[in-house]
Design an enzyme around this catalytic site. Structure first.
Site, mmCIF file in Angstrom:
data_model
loop_
_atom_site.group_PDB
_atom_site.id
_atom_site.type_symbol
_atom_site.label_atom_id
_atom_site.label_comp_id
_atom_site.label_asym_id
_atom_site.label_seq_id
_atom_site.Cartn_x
_atom_site.Cartn_y
_atom_site.Cartn_z
ATOM 1 N NE ARG A 47 -50.828 -68.157 -43.726
ATOM 2 C CZ ARG A 47 -49.669 -67.618 -44.052
ATOM 3 N NH1 ARG A 47 -49.170 -66.620 -43.329
ATOM 4 N NH2 ARG A 47 -48.987 -68.057 -45.092
ATOM 5 N NE ARG A 89 -43.518 -72.093 -50.604
ATOM 6 C CZ ARG A 89 -44.160 -73.161 -50.127
ATOM 7 N NH1 ARG A 89 -44.425 -74.193 -50.934
ATOM 8 N NH2 ARG A 89 -44.536 -73.224 -48.857
ATOM 9 C CB CYS A 92 -38.731 -37.819 -35.154
ATOM 10 S SG CYS A 92 -38.114 -37.248 -33.557
ATOM 11 C CG HIS A 145 -47.063 -71.521 -45.910
ATOM 12 N ND1 HIS A 145 -47.038 -70.444 -46.756
ATOM 13 C CD2 HIS A 145 -46.111 -71.283 -44.985
ATOM 14 C CE1 HIS A 145 -46.134 -69.579 -46.364
ATOM 15 N NE2 HIS A 145 -45.549 -70.069 -45.283
ATOM 16 C CG ASP A 171 -39.051 -37.022 -41.970
ATOM 17 O OD1 ASP A 171 -39.364 -37.943 -42.742
ATOM 18 O OD2 ASP A 171 -39.786 -36.053 -41.724
ATOM 19 C CE1 TYR A 184 -42.440 -33.059 -32.375
ATOM 20 C CE2 TYR A 184 -41.461 -34.996 -33.397
ATOM 21 C CZ TYR A 184 -41.990 -33.715 -33.503
ATOM 22 O OH TYR A 184 -42.077 -33.113 -34.724
ATOM 23 C CE LYS A 210 -43.509 -63.667 -48.751
ATOM 24 N NZ LYS A 210 -44.568 -64.424 -48.072
#
Length: 849
Positions: free
Chosen positions: A612, A699, A791, A642, A793, A742, A511
């Site tokens: 849950r 798992r 930042c 779980h 990028d 910044y 996942k």
């Protein structure tokens, strides 16, 4: 090359015939260890190796069905179906198939009377082997280990390729991880010369001390025909051990006062090169050379090779010409996303017959839909006449599913008819071919859309410059790279498998884009490694895997009701955790239609304390009634729970309560169903901490990716799978008092600083909390702290104390040297978050030895 008859093997490997082959003249040409990599069955002999989680005897029927007719098995091993199932096959029984494999290779090596160079050490073996082969190739016909085939299995496979009628030099590397292994490898390689690269920390766990490890490694150089060992005398422990064992040597040094046969000194050089001077007193030689790189590991590896060439008295001018042609060795086949939904297997650093067979095996393991294409250069240094060589190439293609061949080179182009045509009665199996005399000619007409949706193996000798083809076909993505080591992933998978009881199944979590690693690539490897189940979070993830050709059962953990019909279409199995969801599921498949696919199997989620999702214990009577009422429409694949705190010893009492509740609940539901189903509760931490609760399946999640969630494993047990790297875009020198970034959050300093801007930001998944000194990266192995804010990028780091840093240099964001748990702790999170946050815009590069 003379091949032994199968009937000759009993004397060579100390075995006895259980059954003679129908063909008494049958020869042993290919050594086969993997039923999935048969290749041409004629002349193949299968060794039924047995390991902790592997029994080669299980695969005899499959191999027999594929046409293999020669087998070496364990004495008293049960053969599936008995001898009668293998009519016409030769079957030889031995005490150990691995020992037989090694004995056969050793006997083959004894027939070769040329030079054999054995290479061992902790680091650099493969690069030294590859560079030495390049440097000696103008003078010698060389047989060498493919890639890093240096193990108890890899060495005999490599030595078997020695052809006494063709090769003049063999170069083989030997790697060991425990006591006793080198003696066996030395008997197989039987080197006449050797190279010891260095003594480092690799495989320390298998030895009581560094001294013991060194003694074991040096056994490679103690056979009766051994003539000399090339090594660096600047390693005191190695120097002492070599002298004590009276190994004949030719040594070199870089230290002014160290006695040695050969002395190297280095000088300041232009960027990316190294100038060095060599003095060889015994011959009076004094010469200068330039190496085409400047990093220390490459310099050391090159000096090992240079020592061999100087001892052979190759002319300095010729040595220099060859040195300048050296290139960094791409030791690992890289898997890359291509343009127009294509997929590239980049294997462009060399092209010989053994390497081609290995690369085609990798291609055969890909399960993506669409045709498979091979872009192939002339095959070099085979020693075979062209018709025979390319007939062998053609014989390898069907097993890999190749339906299209693009041949590049004068030699392969001349054979466009005949040797490279594959006869078939089925049009779908015909080989489509195109030929070009040069790489330039191919690139001039290349249209990447012609390769849309294909899986493409790009296999070429270095001189053809196939990296240009890779660049033209590769999807354009930005410079930050997440390197995913599939060998490390396989290693971690096998570690967890060794913890399982016989018969316990393994579900692996892929996942969240396989925890950031790349869903398809990881799933494809897991399918090859025969996992039992995959698990994804949402239906879209499972659909993408199915469309990429993954066929393993897939559980969907959060399947929305509007995706139920798609689940049926794509054979995906939902996790059902509430009555509302169960009712929606039943309503979706309430009215069967003509020719409708069956409803998918379901996985029942039971809440034992996580609070849950899942059915509570109080829900069981109603749930049991529902399951009995709709027994034919609710095929239950498994029941699961779980664990809330499997990784925390402080909550073990609660975990045991959860497991007890799970046992009660599954017992009641199995009684309602009238039959047993798979049960699973353990995650990565639970596998290690609660082995008594494996039930039918476990798992595996974060542990697969190299993170020990249990904090119980030896740190050396798991290997990090992912390394996030970026590059320096620019370096600026800031006077005292200047701020950075910044909001001027990179505060002013009292002294001048060098600030490097890196090509990674929070849009790539690099957390803003690492800003202002919380985070660091590694540049040239040294820590560079973050300056100012992260930042979108980019981000900035202080490289004042790293004077060698330059624009274009690589910065390690996480990986070896910067472990994920340590980085996660700095910002109060967990390794899961850092892994899964890596943006999909970051290019993934998948590597495999």
């Amino acid at each position: 090359m003379l091949f032994p008859r199968f009937l000759d093997l009993p004397a060579r490997v100390s075995g006895h015939l259980l059954q003679a082959p129908a063909d008494a003249s049958a020869e042993v040409r290919h050594l086969l260890l993997d039923s999935r990599r048969v290749g041409p069955p004629a002349g193949a002999v299968f060794f039924a190796l047995r390991g902790p989680s592997h029994n080669g005897h299980r695969y005899l029927p499959d191999l027999y069905a594929q046409g293999v007719r020669q087998f070496i098995v364990e004495e008293n091993a049960a053969l599936p179906g008995g001898l009668a199932a293998y009519a016409g096959a030769g079957i030889l029984a031995v005490a150990s198939p691995l020992a037989a494999l090694q004995a056969l290779a050793a006997a083959h090596r004894a027939e070769f009377h040329g030079t054999v160079i054995g290479i061992t050490g902790s680091n650099g073996k493969t690069i030294v082997k590859e560079w030495l082969a390049q440097l000696l190739s103008p003078d010698e016909d060389i047989c060498r280990s493919p890639r890093s085939y240096n193990s108890q299995v890899g060495v005999p496979l490599s030595v078997w390729e020695l052809n006494p009628a063709r090769h003049t030099v063999g170069i083989f590397e030997a790697g060991i991880s425990e006591v006793g292994e080198m003696a066996r490898l030395a008997h197989i390689i039987q080197p006449t010369e050797g190279i010891f690269t260095n003594l480092g920390t690799a495989h320390d766990a298998g030895f009581a001390s560094e001294e013991q490890k060194l003694r074991e490694k040096l056994q490679l150089f103690q056979g009766p025909g051994f003539q000399r060992l090339f090594y660096c005398a600047d390693q005191p422990m190695v120097r002492t051990a070599v002298a004590a064992q009276q190994i004949p040597t030719f040594c070199w040094t870089r230290l002014p006062q160290q006695p040695a046969d050969l002395r190297f000194t280095t000088e300041a050089s232009p960027a990316h090169t190294t100038r060095l001077h060599a003095d060889y007193p015994a011959t009076g030689l004094s010469a200068a050379f330039t190496l085409p790189f400047a990093d220390e590991p490459s310099i050391e590896n090159a000096l090992h090779c240079l020592a061999v060439l100087l001892h052979r008295q190759v002319e300095p001018a010729e040595i220099q010409r060859r040195l300048l042609r050296l290139h960094p060795v791409a030791m690992r086949l890289e898997m890359k996303l291509g343009r127009h939904d294509s997929y590239l297997l980049d294997d462009t650093y060399n092209n010989d017959l053994a390497g081609l067979a290995l690369a085609l095996n990798a291609l055969a393991r890909q399960s993506r839909p669409g045709r498979r294409t091979l872009i192939l250069s002339d095959v070099l240094e085979s020693g075979l006449r062209s018709p025979e060589l390319y007939a062998r190439v053609a014989a390898l293609l069907p097993a890999a599913g190749v339906s299209r061949l693009v041949g590049i080179g004068e030699e392969i182009s001349q054979l466009r008819v005949g040797a490279l045509s594959i006869e078939s009665n089925e049009p779908a199996n015909q080989l489509s071919t195109e030929f070009f005399p040069t790489t330039e000619a191919f690139l001039a007409q290349l249209n990447p859309t012609d390769f849309a949706h294909e899986t493409i193996l790009i296999k070429g000798a270095r001189r053809f410059g196939f990296e240009r083809i890779v660049a033209a076909l590769q999807a354009q993505q930005h410079g930050t790279v997440l390197e995913v080591n599939l060998d490390a992933l396989s290693h971690n998978l096998q570690h967890y498998r060794r913890q399982l009881n016989p018969g316990t199944k393994l579900m692996v979590m892929v996942k969240a884009f396989a925890y950031g690693a790349g869903s398809y690539e990881v799933a494809s490897l897991l399918e090859f490694q025969r996992a039992d189940y995959l698990a994804v979070a949402y239906a879209d993830e499972g659909i993408a895997l199915r469309e990429a050709g993954i066929s393993l059962p897939i559980m969907v953990m959060n399947a929305a009701p509007d995706a139920f019909e798609a689940l049926r279409r794509y054979r995906l199995e939902p996790e059902i955790y509430s009555f509302e969801m169960l009712d929606e599921y039943l309503a979706t498949f309430d009215i069967p239609t003509e020719n409708a696919l069956p409803a998918p199997k379901i996985h029942l989620k039971l809440d034992t304390g996580m609070r849950r999702l899942g059915f509570d214990e109080a829900d069981l009577p109603a749930l049991a009634a529902r399951l009995r009422q709709h027994a034919t429409r609710l095929p239950v694949a498994s029941m699961m729970t779980h664990l809330a705190a499997a990784d925390d010893p402080g909550h073990d009492d609660f975990t045991h309560e959860q497991l007890a509740a799970f046992r009660r609940m599954t017992t009641a539901l199995e009684a309602a169903l009238g039959h047993p189903v798979l049960k699973h509760a353990l995650n990565s931490a639970g596998i290690l901490r609660f082995p008594e609760a494996q039930f039918d399946m476990v798992r595996l999640g974060i542990g697969l990716y190299g993170v020990d969630a249990s904090n119980t494993a030896d740190p050396a047990t798991l290997r990090p799978v992912s390394q996030l790297r970026t590059t320096i875009s620019q370096i600026k020198t800031l006077p005292a008092g200047f701020t950075v970034g910044y909001g001027r959050r990179g505060t002013a300093a009292a002294t001048e600083r060098r600030i490097a801007t890196l090509a990674i930001g929070y849009a790539d998944g690099y957390d803003r909390r690492f800003g202002n000194g919380t985070g660091t990266v590694l540049i040239h192995g040294q820590a560079a702290p973050l300056v100012g804010s992260v930042c979108m990028d980019m981000c900035m780091v202080d490289v004042t104390n790293i004077p060698a840093a330059r624009a274009g240099d690589v910065a390690l964001v996480f990986g070896e040297g910067l472990p994920l748990p340590e980085l996660a702790g700095r910002i109060g999170t967990i390794a899961y978050e850092l892994l899964t946050n890596v943006s999909e815009r970051v290019k993934r590069v998948f590597v495999s030895e």
